[in-house]
Scaffold this motif. Structure first.
Motif, mmCIF file in Angstrom:
data_model
loop_
_atom_site.group_PDB
_atom_site.id
_atom_site.type_symbol
_atom_site.label_atom_id
_atom_site.label_comp_id
_atom_site.label_asym_id
_atom_site.label_seq_id
_atom_site.Cartn_x
_atom_site.Cartn_y
_atom_site.Cartn_z
ATOM 1 N N HIS A 103 0.858 -1.057 -0.049
ATOM 2 C CA HIS A 103 -0.068 -0.064 0.080
ATOM 3 C C HIS A 103 0.873 1.190 0.126
ATOM 4 N N GLU A 118 -2.046 0.430 8.082
ATOM 5 C CA GLU A 118 -1.313 -0.530 7.598
ATOM 6 C C GLU A 118 -0.122 0.014 6.728
ATOM 7 N N HIS A 171 2.803 -6.997 4.233
ATOM 8 C CA HIS A 171 1.500 -6.448 4.501
ATOM 9 C C HIS A 171 1.107 -6.670 5.947
ATOM 10 N N THR A 172 -0.054 -6.034 6.416
ATOM 11 C CA THR A 172 -0.509 -6.423 7.714
ATOM 12 C C THR A 172 -2.039 -6.818 7.480
HETATM 13 ZN ZN LIG Z 1 -2.197 -5.233 2.575
#
Ligand SMILES: [Zn+2]
Length: 319
Positions: A103, A118, A171-172
């Motif tokens: 992102h 995130e 990522h989270t």
């Molecule tokens: Zn993500």
């Protein structure tokens, strides 16, 4: 329906091992077949024409198959054992790693109930990871070092530009259920199935343009096979690294999304935890925890690299 094959071209794995005094081990998690003796280690993947012997690559005309509960090996494997086959690729080691913080910019990713975004967390952990990798002598490149938006295509383009050995997305996670937590690891490479179809599609592209089309198909098939195997192996090494540091982590899975874009480089995506879980969200805010995640990932990469380098040493000892 079982795949079409000619039984006379194949030998049962038990028979092959008995004949050459090998032992074998089949991992149903990733379909990897390991055939070993004190001096040799052969690794094959079901339905894939690519194989390794002591870390060097070879290419089979027919893949190993799994039919009615039995593993069948192509008889041409005998030629590999007898060293009558040309080994194709240089030995693999990890030197350059692309770290891809998920992102950014107008795309915040998941947001926790406390407003933790995130995109910012991914970037922080990615920067720590870069430090951890550089400390261990690797070259690490971030796809973004600021809060800016990048398309998937642009991210992959960076990996191609630097001809990276490994592409790692950070990522989270988030879930409607606040109870779910833990680290998840995905390998992004296209599956080994329909690999020839994919190779033909890729061969129509501009890469490797100086060789004939048929050769391009083989090169792509090899590349896909190698990248798939490496992605699965990296995911497994990351899994054990997280586990050893005491993280709750699930067994690696193949990501159902992203396909051909990741053909160029072995690719793994790590979901470092759940922003929707209050316990994990609290930990994820802390610097020491972010650093611990970075350390786990660096240890996993280092462990796979050491494994490959160990194979190189075995080959040298044998010569
Ligand atoms: Zn993500």
């Amino acid at each position: 329906m079982p795949p079409v094959y000619s039984p006379s071209d194949y030998i049962r794995i038990e028979e092959f091992c008995k004949k050459h005094s090998f032992q074998y081990n089949f991992d149903t998690l990733d379909d990897v077949i390991k055939i070993t003796s004190p001096k040799k280690e052969i690794r094959l993947v079901l339905n894939s024409c690519l194989g390794y012997i002591n870390g060097e690559t070879f290419y089979l005309k027919q893949p190993p198959l799994y039919i009615r509960g039995k593993i069948l090996l192509p008889k041409e494997l005998e030629e590999v054992v007898a060293k009558k086959v040309v080994l194709l690729k240089p030995l693999f080691k990890i030197e350059k790693i692309i770290i891809d913080p998920g992102h950014g910019g107008r795309d915040p990713g998941a947001i926790s109930f406390n407003g933790l975004k995130e995109k910012n967390l991914n970037l922080r952990v990615s920067k720590y990871l870069k430090e951890e990798l550089e400390k261990r002598g690797y070259k690490a490149i971030l796809t973004r070092s600021k809060d800016n938006y990048l398309s998937l295509k642009e991210r992959v383009k960076i990996a191609k530009k630097y001809s990276a050995d490994v592409f790692l997305s950070i990522h989270t996670n988030s879930n409607r259920s606040r109870k779910i937590r833990g680290v998840e690891i995905y390998y992004l490479s296209p599956s080994r199935f329909k690999s020839l179809e994919r190779a033909i599609k890729l061969a129509k592209g501009k890469d490797f343009d100086d060789i004939p089309f048929e050769a391009k198909v083989i090169v792509w098939d090899l590349t896909l096979g190698k990248n798939y195997a490496t992605s699965v192996e990296l995911a497994q090494h990351l899994y054990f690294a997280f586990k050893n540091l005491g993280f709750k982590v699930s067994l690696p899975k193949r990501a159902p999304f992203y396909v051909l874009k990741f053909a160029y480089v072995p690719s793994v995506l790590v979901e470092i935890g759940y922003l929707s879980n209050p316990y994990e969200e609290k930990s994820l805010r802390k610097k020491y925890y972010q650093k611990q995640i970075a350390e786990a990932i660096a240890l996993g990469i280092n462990s796979l690299d050491k494994y490959y380098r160990g194979l190189i040493k075995n080959v040298k000892n044998e010569k």
